[in-house]
Design a protein around this motif. Structure first.
Motif, PDB file in Angstrom:
ATOM      1  N   THR A   1       0.824  -1.209   0.000  1.00  0.00           N
ATOM      2  CA  THR A   1       0.000   0.000   0.000  1.00  0.00           C
ATOM      3  C   THR A   1       0.862   1.264   0.000  1.00  0.00           C
ATOM      4  N   ALA A   2       2.161   1.107  -0.251  1.00  0.00           N
ATOM      5  CA  ALA A   2       3.064   2.255  -0.240  1.00  0.00           C
ATOM      6  C   ALA A   2       3.008   2.986  -1.581  1.00  0.00           C
ATOM      7  N   HIS A   3       2.651   4.257  -1.540  1.00  0.00           N
ATOM      8  CA  HIS A   3       2.646   5.084  -2.743  1.00  0.00           C
ATOM      9  C   HIS A   3       2.654   6.545  -2.319  1.00  0.00           C
ATOM     10  N   ASP A   4       3.090   7.398  -3.228  1.00  0.00           N
ATOM     11  CA  ASP A   4       3.181   8.826  -2.957  1.00  0.00           C
ATOM     12  C   ASP A   4       2.230   9.562  -3.883  1.00  0.00           C
ATOM     13  N   PRO A   5       1.068   9.991  -3.396  1.00  0.00           N
ATOM     14  CA  PRO A   5       0.092  10.666  -4.269  1.00  0.00           C
ATOM     15  C   PRO A   5       0.651  11.901  -4.968  1.00  0.00           C
ATOM     16  N   ALA A   6       1.626  12.559  -4.351  1.00  0.00           N
ATOM     17  CA  ALA A   6       2.165  13.781  -4.942  1.00  0.00           C
ATOM     18  C   ALA A   6       2.904  13.513  -6.254  1.00  0.00           C
ATOM     19  N   ARG A   7       3.320  12.255  -6.473  1.00  0.00           N
ATOM     20  CA  ARG A   7       4.050  11.915  -7.695  1.00  0.00           C
ATOM     21  C   ARG A   7       3.117  11.567  -8.853  1.00  0.00           C
ATOM     22  N   LEU A   8       1.824  11.445  -8.588  1.00  0.00           N
ATOM     23  CA  LEU A   8       0.905  10.880  -9.564  1.00  0.00           C
ATOM     24  C   LEU A   8       0.207  11.969 -10.373  1.00  0.00           C
ATOM     25  N   ARG A   9       0.012  11.679 -11.654  1.00  0.00           N
ATOM     26  CA  ARG A   9      -0.735  12.597 -12.528  1.00  0.00           C
ATOM     27  C   ARG A   9      -1.808  11.799 -13.265  1.00  0.00           C
ATOM     28  N   PRO A  10      -2.994  12.378 -13.433  1.00  0.00           N
ATOM     29  CA  PRO A  10      -4.124  11.621 -13.978  1.00  0.00           C
ATOM     30  C   PRO A  10      -4.249  11.738 -15.496  1.00  0.00           C
ATOM     31  N   TRP A  11      -4.826  10.689 -16.098  1.00  0.00           N
ATOM     32  CA  TRP A  11      -5.307  10.823 -17.475  1.00  0.00           C
ATOM     33  C   TRP A  11      -6.779  10.411 -17.491  1.00  0.00           C
ATOM     34  N   ARG A  12      -7.529  11.061 -18.367  1.00  0.00           N
ATOM     35  CA  ARG A  12      -8.978  10.936 -18.334  1.00  0.00           C
ATOM     36  C   ARG A  12      -9.538  10.418 -19.653  1.00  0.00           C
ATOM     37  N   ILE A  13     -10.668   9.772 -19.526  1.00  0.00           N
ATOM     38  CA  ILE A  13     -11.538   9.492 -20.666  1.00  0.00           C
ATOM     39  C   ILE A  13     -12.822  10.263 -20.390  1.00  0.00           C
ATOM     40  N   GLY A  14     -13.103  11.283 -21.202  1.00  0.00           N
ATOM     41  CA  GLY A  14     -14.181  12.203 -20.872  1.00  0.00           C
ATOM     42  C   GLY A  14     -13.854  12.910 -19.571  1.00  0.00           C
ATOM     43  N   ASP A  15     -14.795  12.930 -18.636  1.00  0.00           N
ATOM     44  CA  ASP A  15     -14.566  13.564 -17.339  1.00  0.00           C
ATOM     45  C   ASP A  15     -14.106  12.571 -16.278  1.00  0.00           C
ATOM     46  N   THR A  16     -13.884  11.324 -16.681  1.00  0.00           N
ATOM     47  CA  THR A  16     -13.547  10.259 -15.740  1.00  0.00           C
ATOM     48  C   THR A  16     -12.043  10.035 -15.702  1.00  0.00           C
ATOM     49  N   VAL A  17     -11.461  10.007 -14.508  1.00  0.00           N
ATOM     50  CA  VAL A  17     -10.056   9.626 -14.367  1.00  0.00           C
ATOM     51  C   VAL A  17      -9.951   8.119 -14.614  1.00  0.00           C
ATOM     52  N   ALA A  18      -9.234   7.759 -15.682  1.00  0.00           N
ATOM     53  CA  ALA A  18      -9.083   6.350 -16.040  1.00  0.00           C
ATOM     54  C   ALA A  18      -7.815   5.739 -15.466  1.00  0.00           C
ATOM     55  N   GLY A  19      -6.797   6.570 -15.213  1.00  0.00           N
ATOM     56  CA  GLY A  19      -5.544   6.052 -14.705  1.00  0.00           C
ATOM     57  C   GLY A  19      -4.679   7.150 -14.126  1.00  0.00           C
ATOM     58  N   TRP A  20      -3.654   6.713 -13.370  1.00  0.00           N
ATOM     59  CA  TRP A  20      -2.693   7.626 -12.754  1.00  0.00           C
ATOM     60  C   TRP A  20      -1.297   7.147 -13.124  1.00  0.00           C
ATOM     61  N   VAL A  21      -0.439   8.072 -13.554  1.00  0.00           N
ATOM     62  CA  VAL A  21       0.902   7.668 -13.993  1.00  0.00           C
ATOM     63  C   VAL A  21       1.966   8.303 -13.114  1.00  0.00           C
ATOM     64  N   THR A  22       3.084   7.604 -13.006  1.00  0.00           N
ATOM     65  CA  THR A  22       4.230   8.047 -12.229  1.00  0.00           C
ATOM     66  C   THR A  22       5.173   8.850 -13.125  1.00  0.00           C
ATOM     67  N   PRO A  23       6.179   9.522 -12.544  1.00  0.00           N
ATOM     68  CA  PRO A  23       6.998  10.451 -13.326  1.00  0.00           C
ATOM     69  C   PRO A  23       7.622   9.914 -14.615  1.00  0.00           C
ATOM     70  N   PRO A  24       8.151   8.695 -14.682  1.00  0.00           N
ATOM     71  CA  PRO A  24       8.741   8.266 -15.962  1.00  0.00           C
ATOM     72  C   PRO A  24       7.732   8.263 -17.113  1.00  0.00           C
ATOM     73  N   VAL A  25       6.515   7.786 -16.862  1.00  0.00           N
ATOM     74  CA  VAL A  25       5.487   7.786 -17.903  1.00  0.00           C
ATOM     75  C   VAL A  25       5.009   9.209 -18.161  1.00  0.00           C
ATOM     76  N   ALA A  26       4.862   9.997 -17.096  1.00  0.00           N
ATOM     77  CA  ALA A  26       4.430  11.385 -17.263  1.00  0.00           C
ATOM     78  C   ALA A  26       5.409  12.161 -18.138  1.00  0.00           C
ATOM     79  N   ASP A  27       6.702  11.930 -17.951  1.00  0.00           N
ATOM     80  CA  ASP A  27       7.700  12.616 -18.771  1.00  0.00           C
ATOM     81  C   ASP A  27       7.527  12.266 -20.248  1.00  0.00           C
TER      82      ASP A  27
END
Length: 292
Positions: A11-37
């Motif tokens: 259950t270890a994770h850092d929400p501050a590192r996560l960025r969302p991607w959406r389908i319509g207005d729905t958050v479909a996933g959250w990516v970490t910095p390597p994918v975000a870059d």
């Protein structure tokens, strides 16, 4: 380590590192910095918006969105952020039972931080001295957790199969359990966790099943994923979970859950309530996540 430490690992994770991607207005996933870059440099069908991205809104329906996400998967593979395609489709859902938004290749599910689902089955033999649990040893060539100990049956939940159908399929492939016996598996709840990994964010729900097995039954693997099986007392398995690194990380959660349900871990233990809560972690980052 303690049993609670095993849950904390998952259950270890850092929400501050996560960025969302959406389908319509729905958050479909959250990516970490390597994918975000990568998405910042080459967004493709994921269009930058706010702190994250939105899938091209001209794409209507699951099939068109799936095709677009295949392009994203190609870029993840090219950038070595995804090792390879697994050629198994995972559903993109806001929650279990919600309408299908799209599908992605299983290999990209963690990198894209979608909610993923799977089944884990406890093979239990009842004896006068208490329950015995069948444990599998994963083959050495597995990409994830090679050589680690596992449940007798476990597998991801692909698009296009019901949970019951998947239980029967995985039982046959992983342990040689015939369909008529697999159908006797009893749903025993669900475990949820969210975990940072080198590949991305795991947002997993494990549907747990218990299957009573006769003393004379011996599992046999048919798909090459399991090296061997062993049957041991549940209390001894729990000690091994607590004291060693022998088990695949999420299998520890399933065994702790079984031990709680069977009374091997009881409310007199100081961590009891924390263990119970820890097995039902949310799989959505808190609101306000997604800092750039």
């Amino acid at each position: 380590m303690s049993l609670l430490d095993r849950i904390r690992t998952c259950t270890a994770h850092d929400p501050a590192r996560l960025r969302p991607w959406r389908i319509g207005d729905t958050v479909a996933g959250w990516v970490t910095p390597p994918v975000a870059d990568l998405l910042d440099r080459r967004p493709g069908p994921l269009r930058p918006e706010g702190s994250g991205w939105r899938l091209d809104e001209r794409l209507s329906g699951p099939e068109a969105r799936t095709e677009a996400l295949e392009e994203v998967t190609d870029r993840l593979i090219e950038a070595a952020l995804v090792r390879k395609r697994r050629h198994e489709r995972y559903p993109v859902l806001t929650e279990w039972g919600a309408p299908l938004l799209a599908t992605v290749d299983r290999g990209a599910a963690v990198a894209l931080g979608i909610k993923s689902f799977g089944i884990h089955l406890n093979g239990v033999v009842e004896t006068a001295d208490g329950p015995l649990l069948w444990i599998a040893k994963r083959a050495a060539d597995r990409a994830l957790a090679p050589g680690k100990l596992d449940n007798i049956v476990a597998g991801g939940q692909p698009d296009g199969l019901s949970l019951a159908e998947n239980v029967i399929k995985e039982c046959g492939e992983e342990a040689g359990i015939p369909p008529e016996l697999a159908r006797q598996a009893v749903p025993a709840g669900a475990i949820t966790y969210m975990m940072d990994t080198a590949e991305g964010l795991r947002r997993d729900t494990l549907f747990v099943y218990d299957l009573a097995l006769a003393p004379g039954f011996a599992p046999r693997n048919t798909d090459g994923e399991v090296e061997s099986f062993e049957r041991r007392p549940l209390a001894a398995v729990l000690e091994q979970v607590r004291d060693t690194e022998d088990f695949k990380f999420n299998v520890a959660l399933v065994i702790i859950d079984l031990a709680i349900r069977r009374g091997v871990v009881g409310p007199e233990q100081p961590d009891y309530l924390a263990l119970c809560r820890g097995l039902r972690e949310p799989t959505d980052p808190p609101s306000g996540s997604g800092a750039r």
